[in-house]
Design a protein around this motif. Structure first.
Motif, PDB file in Angstrom:
ATOM      1  N   ASP A  10      -9.600  -3.545  -5.905  1.00  0.00           N
ATOM      2  CA  ASP A  10     -10.559  -3.824  -7.270  1.00  0.00           C
ATOM      3  C   ASP A  10      -8.538  -3.044  -7.668  1.00  0.00           C
ATOM      4  O   ASP A  10      -7.617  -2.388  -6.956  1.00  0.00           O
ATOM      5  CB  ASP A  10     -11.287  -2.098  -7.977  1.00  0.00           C
ATOM      6  CG  ASP A  10     -10.707  -1.367  -7.842  1.00  0.00           C
ATOM      7  OD1 ASP A  10      -9.899  -1.018  -8.212  1.00  0.00           O
ATOM      8  OD2 ASP A  10     -12.086  -0.822  -7.550  1.00  0.00           O
ATOM      9  N   PRO A  11      -8.074  -2.907  -8.919  1.00  0.00           N
ATOM     10  CA  PRO A  11      -6.572  -2.636  -8.790  1.00  0.00           C
ATOM     11  C   PRO A  11      -6.524  -1.852  -8.904  1.00  0.00           C
ATOM     12  O   PRO A  11      -5.287  -0.827  -8.480  1.00  0.00           O
ATOM     13  CB  PRO A  11      -6.482  -3.373 -10.624  1.00  0.00           C
ATOM     14  CG  PRO A  11      -7.282  -4.091 -11.014  1.00  0.00           C
ATOM     15  CD  PRO A  11      -8.188  -3.771 -10.031  1.00  0.00           C
ATOM     16  N   ARG A  12      -6.964  -0.724  -9.249  1.00  0.00           N
ATOM     17  CA  ARG A  12      -7.187   1.016  -8.549  1.00  0.00           C
ATOM     18  C   ARG A  12      -6.479   1.146  -7.371  1.00  0.00           C
ATOM     19  O   ARG A  12      -5.504   1.910  -7.006  1.00  0.00           O
ATOM     20  CB  ARG A  12      -8.038   1.905  -9.352  1.00  0.00           C
ATOM     21  CG  ARG A  12      -7.120   3.054  -9.976  1.00  0.00           C
ATOM     22  CD  ARG A  12      -7.919   4.216 -10.850  1.00  0.00           C
ATOM     23  NE  ARG A  12      -9.480   4.435  -9.278  1.00  0.00           N
ATOM     24  CZ  ARG A  12     -10.675   5.594 -10.177  1.00  0.00           C
ATOM     25  NH1 ARG A  12      -9.633   6.375 -10.818  1.00  0.00           N
ATOM     26  NH2 ARG A  12     -11.008   6.238  -8.959  1.00  0.00           N
ATOM     27  N   GLU A  13      -7.132   0.715  -7.055  1.00  0.00           N
ATOM     28  CA  GLU A  13      -7.898   0.983  -5.218  1.00  0.00           C
ATOM     29  C   GLU A  13      -6.240   0.052  -4.729  1.00  0.00           C
ATOM     30  O   GLU A  13      -5.606   0.734  -3.898  1.00  0.00           O
ATOM     31  CB  GLU A  13      -8.599  -0.396  -4.353  1.00  0.00           C
ATOM     32  CG  GLU A  13      -9.563   0.846  -4.709  1.00  0.00           C
ATOM     33  CD  GLU A  13     -10.164   1.769  -3.292  1.00  0.00           C
ATOM     34  OE1 GLU A  13      -9.480   1.169  -2.230  1.00  0.00           O
ATOM     35  OE2 GLU A  13     -10.649   2.893  -4.020  1.00  0.00           O
ATOM     36  N   SER A  14      -5.877  -0.757  -4.773  1.00  0.00           N
ATOM     37  CA  SER A  14      -4.684  -1.319  -4.734  1.00  0.00           C
ATOM     38  C   SER A  14      -3.012  -0.600  -4.938  1.00  0.00           C
ATOM     39  O   SER A  14      -2.865  -0.446  -3.758  1.00  0.00           O
ATOM     40  CB  SER A  14      -4.593  -3.314  -5.179  1.00  0.00           C
ATOM     41  OG  SER A  14      -3.167  -3.627  -6.066  1.00  0.00           O
ATOM     42  N   VAL A  15      -2.900   0.391  -6.790  1.00  0.00           N
ATOM     43  CA  VAL A  15      -2.150   1.256  -6.600  1.00  0.00           C
ATOM     44  C   VAL A  15      -2.190   1.793  -5.875  1.00  0.00           C
ATOM     45  O   VAL A  15      -0.874   1.981  -4.964  1.00  0.00           O
ATOM     46  CB  VAL A  15      -2.312   1.199  -7.927  1.00  0.00           C
ATOM     47  CG1 VAL A  15      -1.408   2.170  -8.502  1.00  0.00           C
ATOM     48  CG2 VAL A  15      -2.264   0.059  -8.852  1.00  0.00           C
ATOM     49  N   TYR A  16      -3.668   2.465  -5.146  1.00  0.00           N
ATOM     50  CA  TYR A  16      -3.568   3.611  -5.007  1.00  0.00           C
ATOM     51  C   TYR A  16      -2.902   3.808  -3.658  1.00  0.00           C
ATOM     52  O   TYR A  16      -2.688   4.118  -2.536  1.00  0.00           O
ATOM     53  CB  TYR A  16      -4.878   4.592  -4.114  1.00  0.00           C
ATOM     54  CG  TYR A  16      -5.487   5.488  -5.587  1.00  0.00           C
ATOM     55  CD1 TYR A  16      -4.603   5.422  -6.966  1.00  0.00           C
ATOM     56  CD2 TYR A  16      -6.186   6.195  -5.731  1.00  0.00           C
ATOM     57  CE1 TYR A  16      -5.105   6.234  -7.563  1.00  0.00           C
ATOM     58  CE2 TYR A  16      -6.641   7.027  -6.111  1.00  0.00           C
ATOM     59  CZ  TYR A  16      -6.004   6.880  -7.788  1.00  0.00           C
ATOM     60  OH  TYR A  16      -6.559   7.764  -9.241  1.00  0.00           O
ATOM     61  N   ARG A  17      -3.283   2.350  -2.702  1.00  0.00           N
ATOM     62  CA  ARG A  17      -2.885   1.892  -1.123  1.00  0.00           C
ATOM     63  C   ARG A  17      -1.433   1.893  -1.340  1.00  0.00           C
ATOM     64  O   ARG A  17      -0.661   2.144  -0.571  1.00  0.00           O
ATOM     65  CB  ARG A  17      -3.543   0.330  -0.810  1.00  0.00           C
ATOM     66  CG  ARG A  17      -3.722  -0.103   0.347  1.00  0.00           C
ATOM     67  CD  ARG A  17      -4.358  -0.409   0.938  1.00  0.00           C
ATOM     68  NE  ARG A  17      -3.727  -1.559   1.264  1.00  0.00           N
ATOM     69  CZ  ARG A  17      -4.078  -2.964   1.062  1.00  0.00           C
ATOM     70  NH1 ARG A  17      -5.258  -3.392   1.945  1.00  0.00           N
ATOM     71  NH2 ARG A  17      -3.489  -4.288   1.585  1.00  0.00           N
ATOM     72  N   GLU A  18      -0.823   1.079  -2.334  1.00  0.00           N
ATOM     73  CA  GLU A  18       0.275   0.791  -2.336  1.00  0.00           C
ATOM     74  C   GLU A  18       1.345   1.946  -2.137  1.00  0.00           C
ATOM     75  O   GLU A  18       2.268   2.627  -1.782  1.00  0.00           O
ATOM     76  CB  GLU A  18       1.149   0.168  -3.518  1.00  0.00           C
ATOM     77  CG  GLU A  18       1.087  -1.403  -3.287  1.00  0.00           C
ATOM     78  CD  GLU A  18       0.963  -2.078  -4.727  1.00  0.00           C
ATOM     79  OE1 GLU A  18       1.973  -1.418  -5.569  1.00  0.00           O
ATOM     80  OE2 GLU A  18       0.919  -3.192  -4.658  1.00  0.00           O
ATOM     81  N   ARG A  19       0.961   2.939  -3.330  1.00  0.00           N
ATOM     82  CA  ARG A  19       0.940   4.381  -3.336  1.00  0.00           C
ATOM     83  C   ARG A  19       1.138   5.285  -2.169  1.00  0.00           C
ATOM     84  O   ARG A  19       2.350   6.170  -1.550  1.00  0.00           O
ATOM     85  CB  ARG A  19       0.324   5.550  -4.424  1.00  0.00           C
ATOM     86  CG  ARG A  19       1.472   4.760  -5.914  1.00  0.00           C
ATOM     87  CD  ARG A  19       0.584   6.058  -6.906  1.00  0.00           C
ATOM     88  NE  ARG A  19       0.684   5.418  -8.033  1.00  0.00           N
ATOM     89  CZ  ARG A  19       0.227   5.900  -8.844  1.00  0.00           C
ATOM     90  NH1 ARG A  19      -0.503   6.926  -9.051  1.00  0.00           N
ATOM     91  NH2 ARG A  19       0.127   4.952 -10.349  1.00  0.00           N
ATOM     92  N   ARG A  20       0.225   4.852  -0.915  1.00  0.00           N
ATOM     93  CA  ARG A  20       0.223   5.659  -0.088  1.00  0.00           C
ATOM     94  C   ARG A  20       0.782   5.513   0.784  1.00  0.00           C
ATOM     95  O   ARG A  20       1.925   5.929   1.697  1.00  0.00           O
ATOM     96  CB  ARG A  20      -1.957   5.873   0.921  1.00  0.00           C
ATOM     97  CG  ARG A  20      -1.407   6.482   1.454  1.00  0.00           C
ATOM     98  CD  ARG A  20      -3.731   6.278   1.801  1.00  0.00           C
ATOM     99  NE  ARG A  20      -3.548   5.076   2.093  1.00  0.00           N
ATOM    100  CZ  ARG A  20      -5.111   4.431   1.503  1.00  0.00           C
ATOM    101  NH1 ARG A  20      -5.454   4.838   0.675  1.00  0.00           N
ATOM    102  NH2 ARG A  20      -5.277   3.194   1.729  1.00  0.00           N
ATOM    103  N   GLU A  21       1.083   4.206   0.907  1.00  0.00           N
ATOM    104  CA  GLU A  21       2.217   3.500   1.865  1.00  0.00           C
ATOM    105  C   GLU A  21       3.346   3.820   2.109  1.00  0.00           C
ATOM    106  O   GLU A  21       4.198   4.442   2.812  1.00  0.00           O
ATOM    107  CB  GLU A  21       1.983   2.208   1.732  1.00  0.00           C
ATOM    108  CG  GLU A  21       0.531   1.949   3.016  1.00  0.00           C
ATOM    109  CD  GLU A  21       0.783   0.350   2.551  1.00  0.00           C
ATOM    110  OE1 GLU A  21       1.158  -0.902   1.907  1.00  0.00           O
ATOM    111  OE2 GLU A  21      -1.119  -0.408   3.622  1.00  0.00           O
ATOM    112  N   ALA A  22       4.015   4.172   0.560  1.00  0.00           N
ATOM    113  CA  ALA A  22       4.702   4.893   0.049  1.00  0.00           C
ATOM    114  C   ALA A  22       5.139   5.649   0.592  1.00  0.00           C
ATOM    115  O   ALA A  22       6.219   6.377   0.769  1.00  0.00           O
ATOM    116  CB  ALA A  22       5.698   4.108  -1.798  1.00  0.00           C
ATOM    117  N   ALA A  23       4.296   6.674   0.371  1.00  0.00           N
ATOM    118  CA  ALA A  23       4.050   7.845   0.553  1.00  0.00           C
ATOM    119  C   ALA A  23       4.425   7.962   1.652  1.00  0.00           C
ATOM    120  O   ALA A  23       5.241   8.980   2.423  1.00  0.00           O
ATOM    121  CB  ALA A  23       3.059   8.511  -0.059  1.00  0.00           C
ATOM    122  N   LEU A  24       4.091   7.708   2.857  1.00  0.00           N
ATOM    123  CA  LEU A  24       3.742   7.584   4.437  1.00  0.00           C
ATOM    124  C   LEU A  24       4.920   6.967   4.398  1.00  0.00           C
ATOM    125  O   LEU A  24       6.096   7.978   5.361  1.00  0.00           O
ATOM    126  CB  LEU A  24       2.448   6.857   4.811  1.00  0.00           C
ATOM    127  CG  LEU A  24       1.649   7.300   5.268  1.00  0.00           C
ATOM    128  CD1 LEU A  24       0.721   6.401   5.584  1.00  0.00           C
ATOM    129  CD2 LEU A  24       1.762   9.125   6.342  1.00  0.00           C
TER     130      LEU A  24
END
Ligand SMILES: Nc1ncnc2c1ncn2[C@@H]1O[C@H](COP(=O)(O)OP(=O)(O)OP(=O)(O)O)[C@@H](O)[C@H]1O
Ligand SMILES: [Mg+2]
Length: 207
Positions: A10-24
Protein backbone atom coordinates in the motif's frame (compact mmCIF):
# COMPACT_ATOMS: atom_id res chain seq x y z
CA UNK A 1 0.60 -15.17 -0.17
CA UNK A 2 2.81 -12.22 0.67
CA UNK A 3 4.68 -10.38 -2.00
CA UNK A 4 7.33 -7.74 -1.51
CA UNK A 5 7.04 -6.17 -4.94
CA UNK A 6 6.44 -2.41 -4.82
CA UNK A 7 3.19 -2.42 -6.79
CA UNK A 8 1.53 -4.64 -4.19
CA UNK A 9 2.50 -2.55 -1.17
CA UNK A 10 0.00 0.00 0.00
CA UNK A 11 1.24 3.55 -0.68
CA UNK A 12 2.08 4.26 2.97
CA UNK A 13 4.09 1.04 3.25
CA UNK A 14 6.01 1.93 0.15
CA UNK A 15 6.80 5.46 1.41
CA UNK A 16 7.96 4.03 4.76
CA UNK A 17 10.15 1.52 2.95
CA UNK A 18 11.77 4.22 0.88
CA UNK A 19 12.39 6.31 4.00
CA UNK A 20 13.84 3.34 5.85
CA UNK A 21 16.20 2.56 3.00
CA UNK A 22 17.29 6.19 2.65
CA UNK A 23 17.83 6.53 6.42
CA UNK A 24 19.84 3.31 6.55
CA UNK A 25 21.96 4.27 3.56
CA UNK A 26 22.80 7.63 5.15
CA UNK A 27 23.65 6.01 8.48
CA UNK A 28 25.83 3.35 6.86
CA UNK A 29 27.62 6.13 4.99
CA UNK A 30 28.45 7.78 8.34
CA UNK A 31 29.56 4.46 9.91
CA UNK A 32 33.32 3.77 10.08
CA UNK A 33 34.22 1.36 7.26
CA UNK A 34 35.17 -1.68 9.35
CA UNK A 35 31.87 -1.55 11.23
CA UNK A 36 29.59 -1.40 8.19
CA UNK A 37 29.14 -5.12 7.59
CA UNK A 38 26.75 -7.22 9.65
CA UNK A 39 28.14 -9.67 12.19
CA UNK A 40 26.38 -11.90 14.71
CA UNK A 41 25.70 -9.74 17.74
CA UNK A 42 24.57 -10.67 21.24
CA UNK A 43 20.78 -11.25 21.54
CA UNK A 44 20.51 -8.60 24.29
CA UNK A 45 21.79 -5.97 21.84
CA UNK A 46 19.20 -7.09 19.28
CA UNK A 47 16.52 -6.91 21.96
CA UNK A 48 17.61 -3.41 22.94
CA UNK A 49 17.43 -2.31 19.29
CA UNK A 50 13.85 -3.56 19.03
CA UNK A 51 12.93 -1.38 22.08
CA UNK A 52 10.13 -3.77 23.06
CA UNK A 53 8.39 -3.44 26.41
CA UNK A 54 10.80 -5.88 28.11
CA UNK A 55 13.94 -4.42 26.54
CA UNK A 56 16.24 -2.03 28.39
CA UNK A 57 15.93 1.57 27.16
CA UNK A 58 19.68 2.16 27.36
CA UNK A 59 22.53 -0.19 26.51
CA UNK A 60 26.00 -0.16 28.07
CA UNK A 61 28.41 -2.48 26.26
CA UNK A 62 31.41 -3.43 28.31
CA UNK A 63 34.25 -5.95 28.11
CA UNK A 64 37.95 -6.26 27.41
CA UNK A 65 39.85 -4.77 24.48
CA UNK A 66 38.82 -6.10 21.08
CA UNK A 67 35.84 -8.25 22.13
CA UNK A 68 33.53 -6.42 19.72
CA UNK A 69 31.91 -3.62 21.75
CA UNK A 70 32.10 -0.95 19.05
CA UNK A 71 31.02 -3.23 16.22
CA UNK A 72 28.07 -4.44 18.30
CA UNK A 73 27.12 -0.83 19.06
CA UNK A 74 27.15 0.33 15.42
CA UNK A 75 25.16 -2.67 14.34
CA UNK A 76 22.68 -2.30 17.21
CA UNK A 77 22.26 1.39 16.25
CA UNK A 78 21.54 0.32 12.64
CA UNK A 79 18.89 -2.11 13.83
CA UNK A 80 17.47 0.51 16.19
CA UNK A 81 17.23 2.99 13.30
CA UNK A 82 15.53 0.46 11.05
CA UNK A 83 12.94 -0.43 13.68
CA UNK A 84 12.32 3.19 14.56
CA UNK A 85 11.64 4.28 10.95
CA UNK A 86 9.44 1.23 10.44
CA UNK A 87 7.39 2.15 13.49
CA UNK A 88 7.13 5.91 13.05
CA UNK A 89 7.81 6.53 9.36
CA UNK A 90 10.19 9.32 10.41
CA UNK A 91 13.95 9.42 10.18
CA UNK A 92 15.33 9.67 13.72
CA UNK A 93 18.41 11.69 14.61
CA UNK A 94 21.38 9.69 15.85
CA UNK A 95 24.41 11.39 17.41
CA UNK A 96 27.42 9.07 17.38
CA UNK A 97 30.58 10.33 19.11
CA UNK A 98 33.90 8.97 20.26
CA UNK A 99 34.16 10.15 23.88
CA UNK A 100 37.51 11.87 23.34
CA UNK A 101 36.14 13.96 20.44
CA UNK A 102 33.01 14.74 22.40
CA UNK A 103 34.90 15.97 25.47
CA UNK A 104 37.10 18.03 23.19
CA UNK A 105 34.10 19.53 21.38
CA UNK A 106 32.54 20.43 24.74
CA UNK A 107 35.57 22.43 25.91
CA UNK A 108 34.98 26.15 26.39
CA UNK A 109 37.94 27.02 24.12
CA UNK A 110 36.98 24.74 21.21
CA UNK A 111 36.71 26.86 18.04
CA UNK A 112 34.92 24.29 15.87
CA UNK A 113 31.89 23.87 18.12
CA UNK A 114 29.79 26.04 20.35
CA UNK A 115 29.59 23.77 23.39
CA UNK A 116 26.20 25.07 24.49
CA UNK A 117 24.67 24.60 21.02
CA UNK A 118 26.18 21.11 20.79
CA UNK A 119 24.91 20.21 24.26
CA UNK A 120 21.38 21.19 23.23
CA UNK A 121 21.68 19.13 20.04
CA UNK A 122 22.86 16.06 21.97
CA UNK A 123 20.16 16.50 24.60
CA UNK A 124 17.46 16.25 21.95
CA UNK A 125 18.82 13.59 19.57
CA UNK A 126 16.61 10.53 19.30
CA UNK A 127 19.62 8.32 20.07
CA UNK A 128 22.97 9.26 21.60
CA UNK A 129 25.83 6.81 21.08
CA UNK A 130 29.16 7.42 22.83
CA UNK A 131 32.03 5.09 22.02
CA UNK A 132 34.75 4.24 24.53
CA UNK A 133 33.50 6.45 27.36
CA UNK A 134 36.54 5.83 29.57
CA UNK A 135 39.17 6.24 26.84
CA UNK A 136 40.30 9.77 27.75
CA UNK A 137 43.59 9.92 29.64
CA UNK A 138 42.83 13.45 30.77
CA UNK A 139 39.41 13.79 32.38
CA UNK A 140 37.12 16.66 31.32
CA UNK A 141 37.49 19.81 33.40
CA UNK A 142 34.75 21.27 35.62
CA UNK A 143 33.19 23.38 32.84
CA UNK A 144 33.01 20.47 30.40
CA UNK A 145 31.70 18.19 33.15
CA UNK A 146 28.89 20.71 33.64
CA UNK A 147 27.93 20.37 29.95
CA UNK A 148 28.02 16.57 30.39
CA UNK A 149 25.78 16.96 33.42
CA UNK A 150 23.30 19.04 31.39
CA UNK A 151 23.44 16.55 28.56
CA UNK A 152 22.91 13.41 30.64
CA UNK A 153 20.44 14.95 33.07
CA UNK A 154 18.19 16.08 30.21
CA UNK A 155 18.27 12.65 28.60
CA UNK A 156 17.77 10.97 31.95
CA UNK A 157 14.70 12.98 32.95
CA UNK A 158 13.14 12.59 29.50
CA UNK A 159 14.03 8.90 29.15
CA UNK A 160 15.84 9.38 25.84
CA UNK A 161 17.92 6.35 24.85
CA UNK A 162 21.68 6.21 25.23
CA UNK A 163 24.10 3.63 23.87
CA UNK A 164 27.59 3.49 25.37
CA UNK A 165 30.67 1.32 24.95
CA UNK A 166 33.15 1.39 27.79
CA UNK A 167 35.76 -0.85 29.36
CA UNK A 168 34.64 -0.05 32.91
CA UNK A 169 31.17 -0.35 34.48
CA UNK A 170 28.82 2.68 34.90
CA UNK A 171 29.70 2.82 38.62
CA UNK A 172 33.39 3.34 37.81
CA UNK A 173 32.98 6.36 35.51
CA UNK A 174 32.97 9.07 38.19
CA UNK A 175 36.59 10.12 37.58
CA UNK A 176 35.74 10.83 33.95
CA UNK A 177 32.21 12.23 33.92
CA UNK A 178 31.87 13.41 37.53
CA UNK A 179 29.86 11.95 40.40
CA UNK A 180 26.48 13.39 39.43
CA UNK A 181 26.61 11.99 35.90
CA UNK A 182 27.94 8.69 37.24
CA UNK A 183 24.93 8.45 39.56
CA UNK A 184 22.56 8.99 36.62
CA UNK A 185 24.43 6.48 34.47
CA UNK A 186 24.07 3.86 37.19
CA UNK A 187 20.33 4.25 37.14
CA UNK A 188 19.95 4.69 33.38
CA UNK A 189 21.83 1.48 32.68
CA UNK A 190 20.34 -0.66 35.45
CA UNK A 191 19.30 -3.82 33.59
CA UNK A 192 21.07 -2.59 30.47
CA UNK A 193 24.72 -3.52 31.05
CA UNK A 194 25.93 -6.16 28.62
CA UNK A 195 29.31 -7.78 29.28
CA UNK A 196 30.86 -9.11 26.08
CA UNK A 197 33.29 -11.92 26.71
CA UNK A 198 35.92 -13.62 24.61
CA UNK A 199 39.32 -13.03 23.12
CA UNK A 200 40.64 -9.92 21.39
CA UNK A 201 39.18 -10.40 17.90
CA UNK A 202 41.99 -8.33 16.40
CA UNK A 203 44.49 -10.99 17.37
CA UNK A 204 44.91 -13.41 14.52
CA UNK A 205 42.97 -11.17 12.13
CA UNK A 206 44.45 -10.99 8.63
CA UNK A 207 46.97 -8.15 8.32
N1 LIG B 1 30.64 -10.48 16.25
C1 LIG B 1 31.72 -10.28 15.50
N2 LIG B 1 32.04 -11.14 14.51
C2 LIG B 1 33.12 -10.96 13.76
N3 LIG B 1 33.99 -9.92 13.91
C3 LIG B 1 33.73 -9.03 14.86
C4 LIG B 1 32.59 -9.15 15.71
N4 LIG B 1 32.60 -8.14 16.58
C5 LIG B 1 33.68 -7.41 16.28
N5 LIG B 1 34.36 -7.94 15.24
C6 LIG B 1 35.62 -7.42 14.69
O1 LIG B 1 36.60 -7.50 15.70
C7 LIG B 1 37.43 -6.33 15.69
C8 LIG B 1 37.38 -5.64 17.04
O2 LIG B 1 36.04 -5.22 17.27
P1 LIG B 1 35.69 -3.84 18.02
O3 LIG B 1 36.48 -2.72 17.43
O4 LIG B 1 34.22 -3.73 18.02
O5 LIG B 1 36.23 -4.17 19.49
P2 LIG B 1 36.12 -3.29 20.82
O6 LIG B 1 35.65 -4.20 21.90
O7 LIG B 1 35.33 -2.08 20.56
O8 LIG B 1 37.65 -2.93 21.09
P3 LIG B 1 38.29 -1.70 21.93
O9 LIG B 1 38.06 -2.02 23.38
O10 LIG B 1 39.75 -1.73 21.59
O11 LIG B 1 37.62 -0.45 21.49
C9 LIG B 1 36.93 -5.48 14.53
O12 LIG B 1 37.69 -5.77 13.39
C10 LIG B 1 35.51 -5.94 14.35
O13 LIG B 1 35.04 -5.74 13.03
MG1 LIG C 1 35.85 -0.03 20.59
Amino acid sequence: MHSTSDDQLDPRESVYRERREAALAAFIHSTPVIYRHDVDIHPTAVQWAAQGTDAPRNLFLTGAIGVGKTHTAWQAARLWLERRVTRTGRRPSIEAWRSTSLFDALRPDNHDYDARVLTAQLQKADLLYIDDLAAARVSPTGWTQERLYELFDERYINRRPVLITCDVLPGATGDIVGDRVQSRLREMFRGGVLLLEGADRREGAAA
